[in-house]
Design a protein around this motif. Structure first.
Motif, PDB file in Angstrom:
ATOM      1  N   GLN A   1     -24.087  19.059 -24.848  1.00 13.33           N
ATOM      2  CA  GLN A   1     -22.652  18.290 -24.302  1.00 13.33           C
ATOM      3  C   GLN A   1     -21.681  19.344 -23.838  1.00 13.33           C
ATOM      4  O   GLN A   1     -20.795  18.654 -23.074  1.00 13.33           O
ATOM      5  CB  GLN A   1     -22.055  17.484 -25.248  1.00 13.33           C
ATOM      6  N   HIS A   2     -21.780  20.409 -23.989  1.00 11.69           N
ATOM      7  CA  HIS A   2     -21.183  21.493 -23.323  1.00 11.69           C
ATOM      8  C   HIS A   2     -21.634  21.889 -22.031  1.00 11.69           C
ATOM      9  O   HIS A   2     -21.039  23.027 -21.305  1.00 11.69           O
ATOM     10  CB  HIS A   2     -21.027  22.622 -24.396  1.00 11.69           C
ATOM     11  N   LEU A   3     -22.541  21.587 -21.262  1.00 13.55           N
ATOM     12  CA  LEU A   3     -23.163  21.855 -20.070  1.00 13.55           C
ATOM     13  C   LEU A   3     -22.185  21.066 -19.172  1.00 13.55           C
ATOM     14  O   LEU A   3     -21.895  20.113 -19.071  1.00 13.55           O
ATOM     15  CB  LEU A   3     -24.460  21.483 -19.906  1.00 13.55           C
ATOM     16  N   GLU A   4     -21.966  22.036 -18.188  1.00 16.06           N
ATOM     17  CA  GLU A   4     -20.787  21.536 -17.170  1.00 16.06           C
ATOM     18  C   GLU A   4     -21.104  20.223 -16.211  1.00 16.06           C
ATOM     19  O   GLU A   4     -20.585  19.323 -16.153  1.00 16.06           O
ATOM     20  CB  GLU A   4     -20.557  22.679 -16.324  1.00 16.06           C
ATOM     21  N   SER A   5     -22.528  20.204 -16.092  1.00 17.49           N
ATOM     22  CA  SER A   5     -22.969  19.074 -15.347  1.00 17.49           C
ATOM     23  C   SER A   5     -23.333  17.905 -15.924  1.00 17.49           C
ATOM     24  O   SER A   5     -23.199  16.860 -15.511  1.00 17.49           O
ATOM     25  CB  SER A   5     -24.491  19.475 -14.706  1.00 17.49           C
ATOM     26  N   LEU A   6     -23.130  17.913 -17.170  1.00 15.66           N
ATOM     27  CA  LEU A   6     -23.337  16.793 -18.061  1.00 15.66           C
ATOM     28  C   LEU A   6     -22.033  16.257 -18.815  1.00 15.66           C
ATOM     29  O   LEU A   6     -22.150  15.475 -19.303  1.00 15.66           O
ATOM     30  CB  LEU A   6     -24.521  17.002 -18.971  1.00 15.66           C
TER      31      LEU A   6
ATOM     32  N   ASP B   1     -19.239  14.731 -17.780  1.00 17.56           N
ATOM     33  CA  ASP B   1     -18.992  13.337 -17.508  1.00 17.56           C
ATOM     34  C   ASP B   1     -19.879  12.266 -18.212  1.00 17.56           C
ATOM     35  O   ASP B   1     -19.429  11.407 -18.744  1.00 17.56           O
ATOM     36  CB  ASP B   1     -18.605  13.334 -15.994  1.00 17.56           C
ATOM     37  N   VAL B   2     -21.263  12.623 -18.103  1.00 21.62           N
ATOM     38  CA  VAL B   2     -22.114  11.830 -18.734  1.00 21.62           C
ATOM     39  C   VAL B   2     -21.955  11.581 -20.053  1.00 21.62           C
ATOM     40  O   VAL B   2     -21.941  10.455 -20.774  1.00 21.62           O
ATOM     41  CB  VAL B   2     -23.809  12.031 -18.392  1.00 21.62           C
TER      42      VAL B   2
ATOM     43  N   ALA C   1     -19.194  12.258 -21.637  1.00 18.01           N
ATOM     44  CA  ALA C   1     -17.841  11.754 -22.423  1.00 18.01           C
ATOM     45  C   ALA C   1     -18.246  10.015 -21.903  1.00 18.01           C
ATOM     46  O   ALA C   1     -17.529   9.349 -22.740  1.00 18.01           O
ATOM     47  CB  ALA C   1     -16.876  11.955 -20.919  1.00 18.01           C
ATOM     48  N   THR C   2     -18.962   9.736 -20.934  1.00  9.94           N
ATOM     49  CA  THR C   2     -19.277   8.153 -20.767  1.00  9.94           C
ATOM     50  C   THR C   2     -20.017   7.518 -22.223  1.00  9.94           C
ATOM     51  O   THR C   2     -19.653   6.616 -22.470  1.00  9.94           O
ATOM     52  CB  THR C   2     -19.739   7.996 -19.540  1.00  9.94           C
ATOM     53  N   ILE C   3     -21.105   8.428 -22.412  1.00 13.91           N
ATOM     54  CA  ILE C   3     -21.629   7.931 -23.737  1.00 13.91           C
ATOM     55  C   ILE C   3     -21.014   7.976 -24.897  1.00 13.91           C
ATOM     56  O   ILE C   3     -21.208   7.050 -25.778  1.00 13.91           O
ATOM     57  CB  ILE C   3     -23.007   8.626 -23.670  1.00 13.91           C
ATOM     58  N   THR C   4     -20.170   9.111 -25.114  1.00 18.27           N
ATOM     59  CA  THR C   4     -19.673   9.185 -26.559  1.00 18.27           C
ATOM     60  C   THR C   4     -18.248   8.725 -26.612  1.00 18.27           C
ATOM     61  O   THR C   4     -17.640   8.572 -27.713  1.00 18.27           O
ATOM     62  CB  THR C   4     -19.736  10.566 -27.025  1.00 18.27           C
ATOM     63  N   GLY C   5     -17.416   8.798 -25.561  1.00 15.22           N
ATOM     64  CA  GLY C   5     -16.075   8.396 -25.544  1.00 15.22           C
ATOM     65  C   GLY C   5     -15.329   9.653 -25.720  1.00 15.22           C
ATOM     66  O   GLY C   5     -14.281   9.640 -25.991  1.00 15.22           O
ATOM     67  N   VAL C   6     -15.815  10.702 -25.883  1.00 12.36           N
ATOM     68  CA  VAL C   6     -15.276  11.987 -26.307  1.00 12.36           C
ATOM     69  C   VAL C   6     -15.496  13.242 -24.835  1.00 12.36           C
ATOM     70  O   VAL C   6     -16.809  13.283 -24.610  1.00 12.36           O
ATOM     71  CB  VAL C   6     -15.920  12.782 -27.401  1.00 12.36           C
ATOM     72  N   ARG C   7     -14.235  13.387 -24.360  1.00 15.24           N
ATOM     73  CA  ARG C   7     -14.664  14.406 -23.148  1.00 15.24           C
ATOM     74  C   ARG C   7     -14.561  15.883 -23.826  1.00 15.24           C
ATOM     75  O   ARG C   7     -13.577  16.246 -24.541  1.00 15.24           O
ATOM     76  CB  ARG C   7     -13.612  14.243 -22.094  1.00 15.24           C
ATOM     77  N   GLN C   8     -15.463  16.733 -23.410  1.00 14.76           N
ATOM     78  CA  GLN C   8     -15.714  18.322 -24.026  1.00 14.76           C
ATOM     79  C   GLN C   8     -14.551  19.002 -23.196  1.00 14.76           C
ATOM     80  O   GLN C   8     -14.733  18.989 -21.926  1.00 14.76           O
ATOM     81  CB  GLN C   8     -16.961  18.486 -23.683  1.00 14.76           C
ATOM     82  N   ARG C   9     -13.867  19.827 -23.924  1.00 19.25           N
ATOM     83  CA  ARG C   9     -12.818  20.496 -23.285  1.00 19.25           C
ATOM     84  C   ARG C   9     -13.230  21.865 -23.038  1.00 19.25           C
ATOM     85  O   ARG C   9     -13.002  22.756 -22.049  1.00 19.25           O
ATOM     86  CB  ARG C   9     -11.540  20.811 -24.222  1.00 19.25           C
ATOM     87  N   GLU C  10     -14.409  22.100 -23.851  1.00 16.76           N
ATOM     88  CA  GLU C  10     -15.133  23.752 -23.586  1.00 16.76           C
ATOM     89  C   GLU C  10     -16.577  23.498 -22.687  1.00 16.76           C
ATOM     90  O   GLU C  10     -17.397  22.678 -23.593  1.00 16.76           O
ATOM     91  CB  GLU C  10     -15.452  24.547 -24.831  1.00 16.76           C
ATOM     92  N   THR C  11     -16.618  23.916 -21.716  1.00 14.26           N
ATOM     93  CA  THR C  11     -18.105  23.943 -21.073  1.00 14.26           C
ATOM     94  C   THR C  11     -18.489  25.175 -20.588  1.00 14.26           C
ATOM     95  O   THR C  11     -17.674  25.962 -20.553  1.00 14.26           O
ATOM     96  CB  THR C  11     -17.946  23.003 -19.799  1.00 14.26           C
ATOM     97  N   VAL C  12     -19.714  25.209 -20.243  1.00 12.30           N
ATOM     98  CA  VAL C  12     -20.276  26.346 -19.853  1.00 12.30           C
ATOM     99  C   VAL C  12     -20.966  26.297 -18.406  1.00 12.30           C
ATOM    100  O   VAL C  12     -21.738  25.072 -18.311  1.00 12.30           O
ATOM    101  CB  VAL C  12     -21.394  26.903 -20.897  1.00 12.30           C
TER     102      VAL C  12
END
Length: 849
Positions: free
Chosen positions: A125-130, A132-133, A135-146
């Motif tokens: 869930q921390h991969l940048e390309s995923l 948005d996906v 966030a749509t699935i879990t309802g939680v947007r990750q603030r930290e991405t790589v």
């Protein structure tokens, strides 16, 4: 030498990636490697902490940030220690302010540049390309991405996976989170559906990386033959009617085994002058994408070679092509694309699928279609009469020219006929010229007999060269015509695209452009409904209302028609109109999506307002109701004797609570009327200097200072509503202004408006929230227990805007808030003292944000 990077990619939190990283570190140390723990997060998990054990741990760096002590990896200490292997947990972590790098993956890059091998962890869930996906699935947007590129560049990526049921059991046993957090986690983020989707994302991401690694390996090793690691089916499409059958057949083949992939391919000619109908290709592309396949287009004159090159490039296992639609004569002269693909396919299986159009000659655009009818008529006339006229002229000049010159003149005439009329008239001119040269200029004269073999050869060469040159000239003329037509088509489509991009209303602008370009009286987009009924979505000019009323109809989508009324289209325009129809369908679909998005936003706003309303009512009704109940209950006590003063105080409290309830109900009703557009104004000439004192009458007189001139022009307003609006603004200012400084109300004329300013010296409003104070149910500080539903200023703005005025807020110089009310003047004469009458209005009460 740069170090190597190994990433343990977790399908979800809690699957054990940190444990796996530490286990690998122990194994490397036991084999004699120099391993240190640069940073590990145990999250209070006992088994993870036990796995650290006796591994060397580099002390962390402590950072003070806003009174908090944050611990980060000490990059400098790790670089100074210079181990062979560093274990670094949570690759996507954001470092504390003041660190050398913003992100931990940047620290890892520094370690790799120093020649240190790094073993790290990251969740999918921390991969940048995923992001948005997820966030749509879990309802939680990750603030930290790589960035994906960082993980893809790793030397090894190992997937750490676990079934959703097993992970939920681990959580229930307390192996992941503390007991008090387990129930909430299992019912929210860690639902079976969420975990299954995250697991699929991780598997697909790793599978794509493995597939890319396989392609690189085959390229590095020079392996041209496909490796059937999974079924990948390439369907070659021409845009013909058999395309949909081929796509469905390819999808069935790809779906027979796990991991099958459908790839559609269309090969365009190198010169771009010939191609399939755009609407057919667009329809087939939508079908491919609906079946989960991918669409590709390449350019090449050798279709068979282009198909096989592409198939080998994507490591295809099968190629699906349709049986040839050419007739028997054409098939006898050339084997065709299918035979060439089968001959050169090598290890790739080729399936030739029969269809209803197989063996039927394609109805290609005839050669004559490229030339105007008048030009073709001139060509045939010149082919029939030209050789006769030339032969007559040469006959009169007998003796002055030899046979070679005569033959060259007939050749020149044939080339001229080819330029004017095309290949057909040129063949007639060549044959007729050969016969005339034989009869009139080759001994013996006036017979078909040729005495000298050289002359016979010369005439044969004349006819052959004339035919060859005519074919070349005809081909060049056709290519020139096609190129000019292709340029015209591209200009038309470019102009249409430009009109769409520049226009505010894309569909009417597009239809008007189509009507102008093709000389039509009208154009319309018709939507087919149930029962065959049609409705016009947009129109231009004298648009046809039904398909029967149109002279030309072109499909623009599954349920759309582009209908034109006017002169019939020429054949060369049909292709462009078909492309335009595809664009029309795209515009309609875009407009539909926009409308759907607007409806969704509207529903979301209504839901938000309803939620805010419930929250406001539940919060704001509770206090006055409690006051009423408490006062009435105290008055009804029989065992307590209340004096007159106590009774009066209780009654005053009950009355004040009832007033607050009345004001809340009034504000809610007013907001409903404003939202429904049902606000009716009773306008009459009114003096502003009488409205303002009435608006302030319900507030402490010592808290308000009025500076409203008496000679201002009259306003044509609904006095009752305007008093309500001004009262709400004044009440809000008094509520927030300190008791030591009065609220100042000034008024004056500015151009064609009367301007009222309400100035307070309160705490003010942050600049980014100035406009939000006029939003219904908005409070500056919801954590503060304060009266008011957050409707006061929203109702005030609605009332002012109903009078074509504006209500805005701005900061007061030196601190505070200034609310500015502007009302348009109607040209009425200045008011005389006491001349204006106003409607009775309720005294304003609380309803401030």
């Amino acid at each position: 030498m740069r170090g190597s990077l190994r990433v343990h990619l977790g399908a979800a939190p809690g699957v054990g990636k940190t444990y796996r990283m530490l286990d690998e570190g122990r194994r490397r140390r036991d084999r004699g490697g120099d391993v240190v723990v640069a940073l590990v997060e145990t999250h209070g998990r006992a088994r993870t902490a036990e796995m650290v054990g006796d591994l060397e741990v580099v002390p962390r760096r402590v950072v003070d940030h806003r009174g908090a002590r944050l611990e980060e990896m000490d990059l400098d200490a790790v670089l100074a220690r210079a181990p062979q292997v560093a274990l670094v947990d949570e690759l996507a972590h954001t470092n504390a302010p003041g660190s050398r790098h913003e992100k931990r993956w940047q620290d890892v890059e520094a370690l790799l540049d120093a020649g240190i091998d790094v073993v790290t962890t990251v969740n999918v869930q921390h991969l940048e390309s995923l992001a948005d996906v997820v966030a749509t699935i879990t309802g939680v947007r990750q603030r930290e991405t790589v960035p994906d590129s960082v993980v893809r560049a790793a030397d090894q990526v190992e997937l750490v996976d676990m079934s959703p049921q097993a992970l939920r059991r681990r959580m229930a046993h307390g192996d992941v989170y503390a007991a008090e957090k387990v129930d909430a986690a299992l019912s929210q983020y860690f639902r079976v559906g969420n975990l299954t989707a995250l697991r699929e994302l991780a598997l697909l991401w790793v599978a794509d990386r493995v597939d890319a690694a396989l392609v690189r390996y085959r390229a590095d090793q020079g392996i041209a033959t496909p490796w059937a690691a999974r079924e990948r089916v390439v369907v070659a499409l021409t845009g013909g009617p058999e395309g949909e059958a081929l796509v469905r057949r390819g999808a069935r083949i790809a779906g027979r085994g796990p991991g099958g992939e459908l790839v559609a391919l269309h090969v365009s000619a190198q010169d771009g002058l010939a191609g399939a109908a755009p609407d057919s290709l667009a329809r087939q592309r939508r079908l491919v994408e609906s079946l989960g396949g991918t669409w590709h287009a390449v350019v090449g004159d050798d279709v068979a070679a282009a198909v096989l090159d592409f198939a080998r490039g994507v490591n295809a296992t099968q190629v699906v092509i349709g049986a040839s639609r050419r007739g028997r004569v054409a098939a006898a002269l050339s084997p065709g694309v299918g035979a060439a693909v089968v001959r050169d396919s090598g290890d790739i299986d080729v399936q030739i699928v029969t269809h209803a159009q197989a063996g039927r000659a394609r109805t290609a655009r005839g050669r004559r279609a490229l030339l105007a009818p008048r030009r073709r008529a001139w060509g045939w006339a010149l082919a029939a009469l030209g050789p006769l006229v030339l032969a007559g002229g040469l006959h009169l000049a007998r003796g002055q020219l030899d046979l070679a010159i005569d033959l060259l003149l007939f050749l020149a005439l044939t080339v001229g006929v080819a330029i004017v009329g095309g290949l057909g008239p040129a063949v007639l001119a060549a044959l007729l010229g050969g016969v005339l040269a034989n009869v009139l200029f080759t001994p013996p004269l006036y017979t078909l007999t040729i005495a000298r073999p050289q002359n016979a050869l010369a005439i044969a060469v004349l006819v052959a060269v004339a035919l060859a040159v005519s074919a070349v000239v005809d081909l060049a003329a056709r290519r020139t015509t096609q190129a000019l037509r292709a340029r015209a088509e591209s200009d038309v489509l470019s102009a249409l695209a430009g009109s769409v991009l520049r226009g505010q209303d894309a569909l009417p602008a597009l239809l008007e452009r189509v009507r102008e370009l093709f000389g039509q009286r009208g154009a319309a987009v018709l939507a087919r409904g149930p029962g065959g009924a049609c409705a016009a979505l947009a129109a231009a000019g004298e648009a046809p209302a039904t398909p029967a009323a149109a002279t030309t109809t072109v499909p623009a989508g599954d349920d759309l028609l582009l209908a034109l009324s006017g002169p019939p289209l020429r054949g060369e325009d049909a292709r462009v109109v078909t492309a335009v129809a595809v664009q029309v369908g795209t515009v309609v679909e875009r407009d539909r999506l926009r409308e759907s998005a607007r409806q969704t936003r509207r529903e979301r706003e209504l839901t938000k307002v309803r939620t805010a309303l419930l929250a406001a009512v539940s919060h704001d009704l509770r206090t006055p109701l409690a006051g009423v109940k408490a006062g009435v209950s105290a008055l009804r006590l029989e065992d307590v004797e209340l004096g007159p003063e106590d009774q009066a105080a209780l009654l005053a409290d009950v009355e004040a609570s009832a007033d607050r309830l009345q004001q809340l109900v009034d504000d809610l009703l007013d907001m409903s009327r404003l939202d429904a557009g049902a606000l009716a104004l009773r306008r009459r000439p009114t003096a502003l200097d009488e409205l303002v004192p009435r608006a302030a009458s319900g507030l402490p007189a010592e808290r308000i200072r009025l500076d409203v001139p008496e000679d201002l022009p009259l306003l044509d307003v609904d006095a009752g509503l305007l008093v309500r609006a001004l009262g709400n603004v004044l009440e809000n200012a008094v509520r927030h202004a300190p008791s030591s400084t009065p609220v100042v109300v000034t008024a004056g004329r500015a151009g064609g408006h009367l301007v009222v300013r309400v100035v307070d010296r309160g705490p003010g409003v942050p600049e980014d929230q100035v406009d939000a104070v006029f939003t219904a149910f908005h409070r500056l500080d919801d954590s503060r227990s304060e009266e008011g539903s957050g409707l006061g200023l929203a109702v005030a703005r609605g009332f002012v805007e109903a009078h074509d005025g504006t209500l805005e807020a701005e900061g007061t110089p030196g601190g505070g808030l200034t609310v500015v009310l502007r009302l348009p003047l109607t040209g009425a004469a200045p008011a005389a003292t006491g001349a204006a009458t106003v409607d009775e209005a309720r005294a304003p009460a609380g309803s401030a944000p």
